[in-house]
Motif scaffolding. Structure first.
Motif, PDB file in Angstrom:
ATOM      1  N   ASP A 156       0.791  -1.204   0.003  1.00 14.57           N
ATOM      2  CA  ASP A 156       0.012  -0.006   0.052  1.00 14.57           C
ATOM      3  C   ASP A 156       0.833   1.315  -0.068  1.00 14.57           C
ATOM      4  N   LYS A 159      -0.010   3.964  -2.625  1.00 11.97           N
ATOM      5  CA  LYS A 159      -1.176   4.604  -2.566  1.00 11.97           C
ATOM      6  C   LYS A 159      -1.498   5.386  -1.365  1.00 11.97           C
ATOM      7  N   SER A 160      -0.643   5.315  -0.485  1.00 11.39           N
ATOM      8  CA  SER A 160      -0.875   6.072   0.768  1.00 11.39           C
ATOM      9  C   SER A 160       0.217   7.134   1.065  1.00 11.39           C
ATOM     10  N   LYS A 162       1.268   7.211   4.238  1.00  9.53           N
ATOM     11  CA  LYS A 162       1.711   6.670   5.644  1.00  9.53           C
ATOM     12  C   LYS A 162       3.245   6.848   5.627  1.00  9.53           C
TER      13      LYS A 162
END
Length: 374
Positions: A156, A159-160, A162
């Motif tokens: 991920d 797509k993030s 974070k």
């Protein structure tokens, strides 16, 4: 006091494993100009140790007599490096040879072929789309050397926005799952993908390739019979050069509680030293089958560093099939760090079936990952 001393003297020898004489005769398929060596769990898998050099009997036959400890010993025959290790007739890797010692033994070994007689297929390996090479020749100014650096990013990541904890791992060339599969891989990316799927925390893995023939000094912070230790400079590289680069170019959680260091064998030794030396950089460490036998000074350094390691999380693991000294030496370090056994941040794992090999570290990496994510 006198009676206690006498009792100690009589009990102590019972804890020492018996030694047995083993005569190895090695037959090779074709004459070679290279010297032959035996490498196993009894010498930290050193492929070119003068103490394990085979005497040439004639052009195709070699001999060595060793005194080895009781129990299972694993080994292979090399011509001085792991690039020149014995192989199957078609060049494929062989499993570790084993011998279970309880009496003096004579063993004959037939070498089918050598790995370096076959074209290397390293360039044919493919890795998962979230395993990347950061740099194939990353400069190490502290050692004036270059190393390939790998990185695993959670699926991920792209797509993030974070930020993620990071584990810095030694022996990067063996960390990730390849297609076709290799016999000497940890496959940590496959392990982490599965753990994340089951709800574990996402983390980044940074892998640093080792220095080949220099590994025994590059991963040792102290001088040894193999040469002047480069481990202090190597750990400085991790802290002063590599970590700042990774933190700058990737979304990381850079504080100690989210920064770990891990490795096996010599990589376990240098990972222990890294957290000892820089507890304010590395908050946790994975110490797999550590080669403490090659660095006895670490016991003194650990004793002096105890106050700074109060909040550190350290995961120790080794197997009973790695030779008699492995678990003993690891337990000595554990006892220094956790003398009362009450510190839950310092854990000791002894596995009855554990061998000095990647499949064992692959399996135990799961427990290490769950330990540091808490």
């Amino acid at each position: 006091m006198f009676k206690i001393f006498i009792l100690f003297v009589f009990i102590l020898p019972c804890t020492v494993k018996a030694q047995f004489k083993v005569d190895f005769t090695v037959h090779i398929p074709k004459e070679t100009n290279d010297s032959l060596f035996i490498a196993g769990n009894f010498n930290n898998w050193n492929p070119k140790s003068n103490s394990y050099y085979l005497t040439k009997k004639d052009s195709l036959n070699y001999f060595i007599r060793l005194n080895l400890s009781e129990g299972v010993q694993e080994f292979k025959v090399t011509r001085g490096s792991w690039d020149k290790v014995e192989s199957k007739k078609d060049g494929k890797p062989i499993a570790n040879r084993t011998i279970n010692l309880n009496v003096d033994t004579v063993m004959e070994i037939n070498i089918e072929n050598w790995a370096d007689n076959f074209k290397q297929v390293k360039e044919l390996y493919r890795f998962g789309d979230h395993v990347h090479i950061v740099d194939s020749s990353f400069y190490i100014p502290q050692l004036d050397k270059h190393r390939q650096i790998w990185i695993y990013l959670p699926k991920d990541y792209a797509k993030s926005k974070k930020k993620y904890p990071v584990i810095y791992m030694q022996d990067g060339q063996n960390l990730f799952h390849a297609n076709p599969p290799r016999p000497d891989e940890w496959a940590v990316d496959s392990v982490i993908d599965s753990l994340i799927k089951d709800g574990s925390k996402e983390m980044i893995i940074v892998g640093i390739d080792h220095g080949g023939k220099d590994r025994l000094i590059e991963y040792n912070p102290y001088d040894s019979q193999y040469g002047k230790g480069e481990g202090k400079a190597y750990v400085s590289f991790l802290v002063e050069t590599l970590k700042p680069f990774i933190d700058k170019n990737y979304r990381t959680l850079a504080e100690p509680k989210n920064t770990s260091v891990a490795g096996s064998s010599m990589g376990g030794l240098i990972s222990m030293y890294a957290i000892l030396k820089y507890p304010k950089i590395f908050g946790s460490a994975g110490v797999f089958s550590p080669a403490f036998w090659l660095a006895p000074k670490i016991y003194d350094d650990l004793t002096l560093s105890l106050p700074s390691l109060t909040n550190s999380k350290i995961f120790f693991v080794a197997g009973d099939k790695e030779g008699p000294a492995m678990v003993r030496d690891m337990k000595k370090v554990y006892d220094i760090l956790n003398p009362n056994g009450t510190n839950k941040n310092i854990v000791f794992n002894e596995k009855e079936d554990g061998k000095h090999t990647e499949w064992f570290w692959h399996r135990e990496f799961i427990s290490f990952y769950k330990f540091i994510e808490k």
